[in-house]
Design an enzyme around this catalytic site. Structure first.
Site, PDB file in Angstrom:
ATOM      1  N   PHE A   1     -18.629  15.290 -26.346  1.00 63.01           N
ATOM      2  CA  PHE A   1     -18.235  14.476 -27.497  1.00 63.01           C
ATOM      3  C   PHE A   1     -18.145  12.994 -27.165  1.00 63.01           C
ATOM      4  O   PHE A   1     -18.292  12.151 -28.039  1.00 63.01           O
ATOM      5  CB  PHE A   1     -16.899  14.969 -28.074  1.00 63.01           C
ATOM      6  CG  PHE A   1     -15.755  14.942 -27.095  1.00 63.01           C
ATOM      7  CD1 PHE A   1     -15.571  15.988 -26.208  1.00 63.01           C
ATOM      8  CD2 PHE A   1     -14.879  13.874 -27.065  1.00 63.01           C
ATOM      9  CE1 PHE A   1     -14.523  15.958 -25.298  1.00 63.01           C
ATOM     10  CE2 PHE A   1     -13.826  13.837 -26.167  1.00 63.01           C
ATOM     11  CZ  PHE A   1     -13.656  14.888 -25.269  1.00 63.01           C
TER      12      PHE A   1
ATOM     13  N   LYS B   1       0.020   8.328 -23.259  1.00 61.96           N
ATOM     14  CA  LYS B   1       0.477   8.766 -24.594  1.00 61.96           C
ATOM     15  C   LYS B   1       1.962   8.433 -24.718  1.00 61.96           C
ATOM     16  O   LYS B   1       2.308   7.275 -24.889  1.00 61.96           O
ATOM     17  CB  LYS B   1       0.208  10.260 -24.786  1.00 61.96           C
ATOM     18  CG  LYS B   1      -1.083  10.786 -24.152  1.00 61.96           C
ATOM     19  CD  LYS B   1      -2.352  10.338 -24.838  1.00 61.96           C
ATOM     20  CE  LYS B   1      -3.636  10.728 -24.098  1.00 61.96           C
ATOM     21  NZ  LYS B   1      -3.853  12.089 -23.718  1.00 61.96           N
TER      22      LYS B   1
ATOM     23  N   PHE C   1      -7.207  22.174 -24.052  1.00 59.87           N
ATOM     24  CA  PHE C   1      -7.478  20.746 -24.172  1.00 59.87           C
ATOM     25  C   PHE C   1      -8.703  20.456 -23.322  1.00 59.87           C
ATOM     26  O   PHE C   1      -8.897  21.063 -22.264  1.00 59.87           O
ATOM     27  CB  PHE C   1      -6.281  19.876 -23.743  1.00 59.87           C
ATOM     28  CG  PHE C   1      -6.583  18.422 -23.965  1.00 59.87           C
ATOM     29  CD1 PHE C   1      -6.579  17.911 -25.253  1.00 59.87           C
ATOM     30  CD2 PHE C   1      -6.947  17.590 -22.921  1.00 59.87           C
ATOM     31  CE1 PHE C   1      -6.927  16.582 -25.478  1.00 59.87           C
ATOM     32  CE2 PHE C   1      -7.289  16.261 -23.154  1.00 59.87           C
ATOM     33  CZ  PHE C   1      -7.273  15.761 -24.434  1.00 59.87           C
ATOM     34  N   THR C   2      -9.518  19.519 -23.782  1.00 63.74           N
ATOM     35  CA  THR C   2     -10.847  19.287 -23.183  1.00 63.74           C
ATOM     36  C   THR C   2     -10.799  19.132 -21.662  1.00 63.74           C
ATOM     37  O   THR C   2     -11.405  19.914 -20.929  1.00 63.74           O
ATOM     38  CB  THR C   2     -11.482  18.035 -23.816  1.00 63.74           C
ATOM     39  OG1 THR C   2     -10.563  16.943 -23.706  1.00 63.74           O
ATOM     40  CG2 THR C   2     -11.799  18.274 -25.283  1.00 63.74           C
TER      41      THR C   2
ATOM     42  N   TYR D   1       0.841  -1.201   0.000  1.00 63.16           N
ATOM     43  CA  TYR D   1       0.000   0.000   0.000  1.00 63.16           C
ATOM     44  C   TYR D   1       0.874   1.249   0.000  1.00 63.16           C
ATOM     45  O   TYR D   1       0.593   2.223  -0.687  1.00 63.16           O
ATOM     46  CB  TYR D   1      -0.936   0.017   1.214  1.00 63.16           C
ATOM     47  CG  TYR D   1      -1.964   1.117   1.105  1.00 63.16           C
ATOM     48  CD1 TYR D   1      -3.191   0.874   0.485  1.00 63.16           C
ATOM     49  CD2 TYR D   1      -1.695   2.402   1.569  1.00 63.16           C
ATOM     50  CE1 TYR D   1      -4.119   1.885   0.334  1.00 63.16           C
ATOM     51  CE2 TYR D   1      -2.624   3.423   1.428  1.00 63.16           C
ATOM     52  CZ  TYR D   1      -3.834   3.160   0.812  1.00 63.16           C
ATOM     53  OH  TYR D   1      -4.754   4.167   0.655  1.00 63.16           O
TER      54      TYR D   1
ATOM     55  N   ASP E   1       1.931  20.783 -19.971  1.00 58.66           N
ATOM     56  CA  ASP E   1       1.167  19.566 -20.230  1.00 58.66           C
ATOM     57  C   ASP E   1       2.118  18.701 -21.055  1.00 58.66           C
ATOM     58  O   ASP E   1       2.267  18.876 -22.258  1.00 58.66           O
ATOM     59  CB  ASP E   1      -0.123  19.882 -20.985  1.00 58.66           C
ATOM     60  CG  ASP E   1      -0.941  18.621 -21.261  1.00 58.66           C
ATOM     61  OD1 ASP E   1      -0.359  17.517 -21.223  1.00 58.66           O
ATOM     62  OD2 ASP E   1      -2.149  18.739 -21.517  1.00 58.66           O
TER      63      ASP E   1
ATOM     64  N   ARG F   1     -12.895  16.285 -33.903  1.00 56.91           N
ATOM     65  CA  ARG F   1     -12.293  17.370 -33.144  1.00 56.91           C
ATOM     66  C   ARG F   1     -12.780  18.661 -33.791  1.00 56.91           C
ATOM     67  O   ARG F   1     -12.123  19.238 -34.652  1.00 56.91           O
ATOM     68  CB  ARG F   1     -10.757  17.299 -33.175  1.00 56.91           C
ATOM     69  CG  ARG F   1     -10.157  16.376 -32.129  1.00 56.91           C
ATOM     70  CD  ARG F   1     -10.494  16.840 -30.722  1.00 56.91           C
ATOM     71  NE  ARG F   1      -9.883  16.019 -29.685  1.00 56.91           N
ATOM     72  CZ  ARG F   1     -10.515  15.656 -28.553  1.00 56.91           C
ATOM     73  NH1 ARG F   1     -11.772  15.978 -28.347  1.00 56.91           N
ATOM     74  NH2 ARG F   1      -9.888  14.972 -27.632  1.00 56.91           N
TER      75      ARG F   1
HETATM   76  C1  LIG Z   1      -4.941  12.863 -23.081  1.00 55.41           C
HETATM   77  C2  LIG Z   1      -4.560  14.228 -22.735  1.00 55.41           C
HETATM   78  C3  LIG Z   1      -4.786  14.737 -21.449  1.00 55.41           C
HETATM   79  C4  LIG Z   1      -5.548  14.004 -20.385  1.00 55.41           C
HETATM   80  O1  LIG Z   1      -4.975  12.801 -20.024  1.00 55.41           O
HETATM   81  P1  LIG Z   1      -5.808  11.506 -19.610  1.00 55.41           P
HETATM   82  O2  LIG Z   1      -4.755  10.509 -19.289  1.00 55.41           O
HETATM   83  O3  LIG Z   1      -6.660  11.121 -20.770  1.00 55.41           O
HETATM   84  O4  LIG Z   1      -6.637  11.858 -18.430  1.00 55.41           O
HETATM   85  C5  LIG Z   1      -4.334  16.018 -21.195  1.00 55.41           C
HETATM   86  N1  LIG Z   1      -3.716  16.754 -22.119  1.00 55.41           N
HETATM   87  C6  LIG Z   1      -3.487  16.305 -23.354  1.00 55.41           C
HETATM   88  C7  LIG Z   1      -2.792  17.159 -24.354  1.00 55.41           C
HETATM   89  C8  LIG Z   1      -3.909  15.026 -23.714  1.00 55.41           C
HETATM   90  O5  LIG Z   1      -3.712  14.595 -24.960  1.00 55.41           O
END
Ligand SMILES: *Cc1c(COP(=O)(O)O)cnc(C)c1O
Length: 463
Positions: A455, A264, A130-131, A78, A221, A388
């Site tokens: 979306f 990513k 970004f969303t 843990y 980011d 998009r």
């Molecule tokens: C995917 C993404 C996020 C969010 O990450 P998650 O792992 O999906 O929560 C933030 N910023 C960018 C540019 C992304 O492509």
């Protein structure tokens, strides 16, 4: 002797296939039925109904045998799992930040950073929204302000660093609202919503110089910062002989921390982190992460998942890997360009973006041209892409009206180390077939709209 032999030397993937996952192939009729059932939203298709899945590069990477071996080394304690320390060391070594808080994925880190730093009434500048990032900033009471250079909104502009921050616009904002109302600048590299477009080192340095003058922090980011480093290497003067790893570290050194989606660049199916240089902010973050994610040494991840991500980071910064990854995206993009299909230029790091406005000039944005194009592509071949455009952009917080983004795109996102060049050929040929049929295309109407990030779950019908 015929001499049709090309005068070039090709690159090939720096891996070979060890395990295969069979794909389903459905008839055109079955695909049509699936599309209607899914409300013309590719997010609502079942994965089994998809042939080539280019919905996203998020969490869809193939892990290496070394990463899988690491999964067996999971320390599921843990507290204080050894995998956490491996992850922390990998982030420190390759991204250069001092403190690391693991989170279940990128948005977990965004939530914590936004809650800690943003107060109601603040402005949060960023190089295009970004969303999930913008939503967390708004839920914390902030207002997102777009400070990307104007070229980013033009799909035909060939600027090599279309993700750059407009430094003058940023300075004007800081002067207008006052530095105290700007908790930080959020720099995304590469910029997803602009088509995976990079930020130059020179620009990052300029943003650092400006914010240092005003005492404003920068949080990166860093979701695709490795891919961003490749573009710096190949496009920016003075970096050709530096490794991706070195460029990444220099780039991060101009920021105060980062949010990261490991799904990513970092080659894992789940995971993320928040990295911070400030000790006090780190203490607050490790306290808050307990509320939303878990203890600060696992943050919503299993030990084995942290190990896979630690190893994924190491693999992700290898030049050969990044060359092949971006090379595959470029292969697809160049094919479409040769055939005259309108795509966002230059070709981005993780995806090829189709320009739906250019496909369907006879449709208005209220007829959701990109949503329709994604549906036509799936119907043609079972290739899954995503919208998009206006659907992703959502509604204005104050007026409740649709945002009308300049870009109305369909994203063909290439997962890392998953598909072959032949899959890219099939995809390109299907896009070309849909392009040939463009004049007959009809728009869609939205029949169900969820409140947040619509979306993902919105449903549509043919007009
Ligand atoms: C995917 C993404 C996020 C969010 O990450 P998650 O792992 O999906 O929560 C933030 N910023 C960018 C540019 C992304 O492509």
């Amino acid at each position: 002797m015929t001499s049709s032999r090309p005068q070039r030397r090709s690159w090939a993937e720096p891996w070979k296939v060890k395990v295969v996952e069979p794909l389903t192939m459905m008839s055109a009729q079955e695909r049509q039925a699936a599309l209607v059932r899914a409300g013309y939203n590719t997010f609502l298709l079942k994965s089994e109904e998809v042939y080539i899945d280019l919905l996203t590069d998020s969490g869809t990477s193939a892990m290496s045998d070394w990463q899988w071996a690491g999964m067996m080394m999971g320390d599921e304690a843990y507290a204080g799992s050894k995998n956490f320390y491996n992850l922390e060391a990998a982030v420190q070594k390759h991204y250069g930040y001092k403190h690391v808080v693991p989170t279940h994925q990128g948005r977990g880190a965004e939530n914590i950073l936004s809650q800690l730093c943003i107060k109601p009434g603040d402005s949060v500048p960023g190089n295009m929204y970004f969303t999930t990032t913008r939503l967390h900033q708004e839920l914390a009471g902030g207002t997102f302000v777009d400070v990307v250079i104007p070229q980013a909104h033009d799909p035909n502009h060939e600027h090599p660093f279309k993700g750059n921050v407009d430094v003058d616009a940023l300075e004007a904002l800081i002067k207008r609202v006052g530095a105290k109302k700007v908790p930080y600048v959020c720099v995304g590299a590469t910029v997803n919503m602009a088509g995976g477009q990079p930020v130059s080192m020179e620009n990052m340095k300029a943003v650092r110089a400006l914010t240092a003058k005003h005492g404003v922090r920068i949080f990166l980011d860093a979701t695709r910062a490795v891919e961003n480093a490749w573009f710096i290497k190949t496009r920016e003067r003075g970096y050709a002989d530096k490794s991706v790893a070195d460029i990444l570290k220099e780039f991060c050194s101009y920021s105060d921390g980062c949010t990261m989606s490991g799904k990513k660049d970092a080659l894992v199916n789940i995971g993320g982190w928040l990295a911070l240089n400030d000790r006090d902010l780190y203490e607050e973050a490790s306290n808050l992460v307990v509320v939303y994610e878990g203890l600060h040494t696992y943050g919503g991840m299993a030990g084995r998942d942290m190990e896979a991500m630690a190893r994924g980071i190491v693999e992700s910064v290898q030049d050969d890997h990044v060359r092949a990854r971006i090379g595959q995206v470029e292969y697809l993009g160049h094919k479409l360009q040769e055939w005259g299909v309108p795509i966002v230029k230059p070709i981005g790091g993780h995806a090829v973006y189709l320009d739906a406005k250019a496909f369907y000039p006879h449709l208005t944005q209220d007829q959701f041209p990109a949503q329709a194009l994604a549906a036509y592509l799936y119907a043609d071949s079972g290739v899954r892409s995503m919208e998009r455009g206006i659907v992703s952009a959502g509604r204005d917080k104050a007026t409740g009206k649709h945002h009308y983004p300049k870009l109305e795109l369909v994203r063909l996102t290439v997962p890392r180390r998953v598909y072959t060049q032949a899959h890219m050929d099939v995809t390109a040929e299907s896009v070309a077939a849909v392009w040939d049929q463009r004049q007959e295309a009809r728009g869609l109407k939205m029949v169900y709209e969820p409140k947040y990030l619509r979306f993902f779950q919105a449903r549509f019908e043919k007009e």
